[in-house]
Design an enzyme around this catalytic site. Structure first.
Site, PDB file in Angstrom:
ATOM      1  CG  HIS A  50     -72.282 -10.708 -92.456  1.00  0.00           C
ATOM      2  ND1 HIS A  50     -73.314 -10.701 -91.280  1.00  0.00           N
ATOM      3  CD2 HIS A  50     -72.935  -9.722 -93.216  1.00  0.00           C
ATOM      4  CE1 HIS A  50     -74.220 -10.080 -91.584  1.00  0.00           C
ATOM      5  NE2 HIS A  50     -74.308  -9.448 -92.892  1.00  0.00           N
ATOM      6  CD  GLU A  94     -79.619 -11.776 -93.765  1.00  0.00           C
ATOM      7  OE1 GLU A  94     -78.592 -11.646 -92.743  1.00  0.00           O
ATOM      8  OE2 GLU A  94     -79.323 -11.914 -94.882  1.00  0.00           O
ATOM      9  CG  HIS A  96     -78.643  -5.172 -88.675  1.00  0.00           C
ATOM     10  ND1 HIS A  96     -78.570  -4.099 -88.666  1.00  0.00           N
ATOM     11  CD2 HIS A  96     -77.964  -5.772 -89.703  1.00  0.00           C
ATOM     12  CE1 HIS A  96     -78.191  -3.420 -89.712  1.00  0.00           C
ATOM     13  NE2 HIS A  96     -77.702  -4.592 -90.321  1.00  0.00           N
ATOM     14  CG  ASN A  97     -76.909 -10.638 -83.684  1.00  0.00           C
ATOM     15  OD1 ASN A  97     -77.868 -10.157 -83.629  1.00  0.00           O
ATOM     16  ND2 ASN A  97     -75.922 -11.777 -84.073  1.00  0.00           N
ATOM     17  NE  ARG A 117     -81.882  -2.976 -98.450  1.00  0.00           N
ATOM     18  CZ  ARG A 117     -81.944  -2.383 -97.476  1.00  0.00           C
ATOM     19  NH1 ARG A 117     -82.655  -1.562 -96.874  1.00  0.00           N
ATOM     20  NH2 ARG A 117     -80.910  -2.509 -96.618  1.00  0.00           N
ATOM     21  CG  ASP A 118     -82.482 -10.135 -97.817  1.00  0.00           C
ATOM     22  OD1 ASP A 118     -81.888  -9.631 -98.872  1.00  0.00           O
ATOM     23  OD2 ASP A 118     -82.053 -10.355 -96.631  1.00  0.00           O
ATOM     24  CG  ASP A 269     -80.713  -6.475-100.721  1.00  0.00           C
ATOM     25  OD1 ASP A 269     -80.421  -6.048 -99.536  1.00  0.00           O
ATOM     26  OD2 ASP A 269     -80.542  -7.670-100.771  1.00  0.00           O
ATOM     27  CG  ASP A 516     -80.632 -21.776 -90.640  1.00  0.00           C
ATOM     28  OD1 ASP A 516     -79.290 -21.344 -90.207  1.00  0.00           O
ATOM     29  OD2 ASP A 516     -80.622 -22.103 -91.765  1.00  0.00           O
ATOM     30  N   GLY A 553     -81.043 -18.498 -94.535  1.00  0.00           N
ATOM     31  CA  GLY A 553     -81.164 -17.876 -93.453  1.00  0.00           C
ATOM     32  C   GLY A 553     -79.654 -17.159 -93.343  1.00  0.00           C
ATOM     33  CB  SER A 556     -74.778 -13.768 -86.653  1.00  0.00           C
ATOM     34  OG  SER A 556     -74.195 -12.624 -85.652  1.00  0.00           O
TER      35      SER A 556
END
Length: 777
Positions: A50, A94, A96-97, A117-118, A269, A516, A553, A556
């Site tokens: 990650h 991003e 968050h899976n 935040r990014d 962040d 991506d 990108g 994940s």
């Protein structure tokens, strides 16, 4: 003897941090000693897939990253492109899976918070959110629970923070039964004169901790996101962060105000890996070191130890490097917004991350060992495609039941079209987007579901650009056909880029750049790595062909769950493409709905009588839904045809000739026609040409072909057709006319009628498909 044999930790403890035995040896080599518990945890999160992309980095290096409009590429918190007239756009996607599989509401909500935040960390005000969501079979109760939770989480955070959720995609397939995908994309308009970077500088400059307090929530979230989901991890709720969108709203305003003072040297962040990642990345990017005192960190829980401080992923936190002597100026800004702000450390010359706690050194690691000098795995590709793919490629259209002008097997073409419109992947997503505040900020030009891409007005609130009158907009989309990528990852990834560019072109936007999100299974398995490598090859080629560089990108991996027999079941490879485009004139934006009775219908791209591998029923929605078959070769992408078709579509929109535009994607041409009829509440009379040499389902439901369905004002037909003949002489076809709603949708092949349905039938089937399934609870 390896270092692990004399380690002060058990093999299980080391493995529990996601560290392999050979990686532990490398840690000892870099430190010249064994790590302590806090340091082991720091390496665990920073060396996770990650954070460090140890399996994917060699593949990502082939992506094009430079272009005339690219101001910031990969390596920063978000990419930035130049839109002209002093307007700069930050954007990123991003995932968050894993958190969303465990706790769907908070997992999805904090995914939105993290991507925002990014964006504002770069000095940009967030102006829009999109999301790309994948769920399993909606007939299953668990899928419905996850679906409810994820959509609620996205809407809660986005609505409360005051950023509109304007578009995206939602797809359903049993391949995601155990592992949903939640990818969030955000756009922001730069408000600062200078782009805020993450690299620390200035020996002696103070390091500020700002935002919320630190707790134990989200412990080890980065490592959690870099492993397969199991029964145990599905119960691992402490690894899921808890967000506060109202606090984030204050953080946005405080950060943008602070950036404008010129007192902020660098900003990062605290997302994945929290304090560990922010300190290590800022130090490594700046070629300096950071000293941080944990006793100065504001906390919300008592009794925390260094391991917990450093691995916490509590939300709404930032790390700043301030100009020496101006720290109080920044602290006052954050206090005025009701936020925490303290000097917690300083920049040092020695390139080390040094952590203090209770007066002693709690951790001391070279910054590059955590951020740059991480493991990289160059894995071997198999000599030939996996057996599952080779077997699937053997499928041919001859294996389908016999088809006549009446139908296929015992089902009519009317019934089959309605079946596709009832598929949750194709059907209306109104249940989803009605929960989103998509018009907050009052810049949303096209409502969700009304066009092939989202369009947002560019209206700066600050700086010289705010004084100018601009009629520009930005368009954005997220796209991927994961079934294509499962069957042939190389072509599937190319198709994702092509569809994204096509969707932007359908609203009149010029494609500019890509972010991506690579969602895949385990790269440690030959099939998983082959899928990842082939998809990256396809993405790279397509981004070069469309002149849309990749600005960054997310990767994940390990999106797998164990089935009832304990066997890992990976998701379909899903390389989601987020693409942004420039709308030069907001007065000339196109939707997908038919506009006026009598408008002429044109098919751009391969005509209906074409018969080559650029059109296919392989991997199609028709094959999967109507025949329960996932097989065949997906359509081959013709880049030259795509570029020419998209260019003439944009020209027609800019000239005011085209009144509606909609790409032919899942479900093929018949579904595209039906969707445009539904969106415009009008009918259509369409003729696809003679059946000679073609099955009716090929004419109706074949996918690919760089196809766009457009409706044109009859007054402009002559000039429009002249332009088509000049630009794409063999790749257009007049196929019909827009009619009154009462006439319904009539599709014929020559003199043979195939489909005759009322607009009301289409709307009821398409419009209520998701609600009907959710009503089962």
């Amino acid at each position: 003897m390896t270092a692990i044999s004399s380690a002060p930790f058990s093999a299980d403890e080391i493995a529990g941090e996601g560290i392999k035995p050979e990686e532990y040896d490398a840690i000892v080599e870099r430190l010249g000693r064994h790590p302590n518990k806090a340091e082991l945890g720091m390496f665990g999160v920073m060396w996770s897939e990650h954070c460090c992309y140890k399996n994917s980095r060699p593949l990502l290096s082939q992506f094009p990253t430079e272009g005339l409009r690219i101001l910031v590429g990969p390596g920063e918190n978000a990419g930035v492109v130049d839109l002209g007239d002093g307007l700069h756009l930050a954007f990123k996607v991003e995932s968050h899976n894993h958190p969303s599989a465990v706790e769907p509401f908070q997992g999805a909500a904090t995914g939105v918070g993290g991507i925002l935040r990014d964006i504002f960390t770069m000095g940009a005000r967030p102006i829009a959110i999109l999301n790309s969501l994948r769920f399993g079979d909606l007939e299953q109760p668990r899928t419905r629970r996850l679906f409810h939770g994820v959509v609620s989480g996205i809407s809660h955070y986005g609505n409360c923070v005051g950023v509109p959720t304007v578009g995206g995609e939602v797809a359903f397939d049993p391949a995601y039964n155990g592992n949903p995908l939640v990818n969030a994309m955000a756009l922001g308009l730069m408000e600062t004169d200078e782009i805020v970077k993450a690299g620390a500088s200035g020996i002696g400059n103070p390091v500020l901790y700002v935002g919320s307090t630190t707790g134990r929530d989200g412990m080890g979230g980065a490592s959690f996101a870099s492993a397969e989901l199991s029964d145990e991890s599905l119960d691992d709720r402490p690894a899921v962060q808890v967000g506060d969108p109202f606090l984030e709203k204050s953080l946005i305003e405080a950060c943008l105000e602070a950036f404008k003072t010129g007192a902020v040297v660098a900003a990062q962040d605290m997302g994945a890996a929290g304090l560990t990642c922010s300190t290590a990345e800022m130090a490594a990017k700046g070629g300096v070191g950071v000293e941080l005192d944990l006793d100065l960190i504001p906390v919300r829980e008592s009794g925390m130890v260094p391991y917990e401080y450093l691995l916490s992923e509590s939300q709404e936190r930032m790390l700043f490097v301030a100009a020496a002597g101006r720290e109080q100026e920044l602290i006052d800004i954050f206090h005025r917004w009701g936020l925490q702000a303290v000097v917690a450390g300083k920049i040092i010359a020695e390139p080390i991350v040094r952590i203090f706690w209770q007066g002693a050194i709690a951790a001391e690691i070279p910054a590059t060992a955590l951020s740059d000098n991480t493991p990289i795995y160059h894995r071997q590709l198999p000599d030939e495609p996996p057996a599952y793919a080779q077997q699937a490629w053997q499928w041919t259209i001859d294996q389908l039941p016999a088809a006549t002008e009446v139908g296929c097997g015992d089902r009519s073409w009317n019934d089959l079209l309605l079946t596709l419109l009832d598929s949750p992947t194709i059907a209306s997503k109104r249940w989803v987007y009605r929960q989103y505040d998509h018009q907050v900020q009052n810049n949303t030009v096209v409502l969700p579901g009304a066009a092939d891409a989202a369009v947002v007005r560019l209206r700066p609130q600050m700086g010289a650009a705010a004084l100018k009158t601009s009629n520009k907009g930005v368009a954005a989309t997220t796209d991927c056909n994961a079934r294509y990528c499962y069957l042939q990852p190389y072509e599937g990834a190319k198709a994702a880029v092509a569809e994204a560019a096509r969707n932007l072109s359908c609203v009149g936007a010029e494609p500019l750049a890509v972010t991506d999100n690579l969602n895949f299974g385990s790269p440690e398995k030959p099939i998983g790595y082959w899928q990842l490598a082939e998809a990256c090859r396809g993405l790279s080629e397509a981004c070069r062909e469309f002149s849309t560089p990749v600005t960054g990108g997310n990767v994940s991996l390990y999106n797998e769950t164990l089935d009832s027999d304990g066997k890992p079941q990976p998701i379909y490879p899903t390389p989601v493409v987020g693409m942004v485009g420039l709308v030069p004139n907001l007065d000339r934006v196109c939707g997908q709905g038919f506009q006026s009775v009598g408008d002429r219908l044109y098919l751009l791209g391969l005509p209906t009588q074409a018969a080559d591998d650029r059109l296919s029923l392989g991997g199609s929605e028709y094959l999967a839904i109507a025949h329960q078959t996932v097989a065949g070769l997906p359509p081959r992408i013709d880049f030259d045809l795509e570029r020419r078709v998209q260019a003439v579509c944009r020209l027609g929109i800019h000239q005011g000739w085209i009144r509606s535009a909609h790409d032919s994607a899942e479900g093929g041409l018949a579904v595209a026609i039906a969707e445009s009829a539904i969106a415009g509440s009008l009918g259509a009379r369409v003729n696809l040409g003679e059946l000679v040499g073609h099955r009716p389902d090929w004419l109706l439901f074949a996918e690919g072909g760089a196809r766009i369905l457009v409706s044109v004002d009859p007054a402009h037909v002559a000039v429009w057709e002249a332009e088509l003949q000049a630009q794409i002489p063999a790749a257009w076809q007049a196929i019909g006319t827009v009619t009154e709603a009462d006439a319904g949708l009539a599709i014929a092949a020559g003199n043979q009628p195939l489909v005759q349905l009322s607009v009301d039938q289409l709307q009821q089937t398409w419009g209520g498909a998701i609600e009907r399934r959710l009503a089962k609870d």
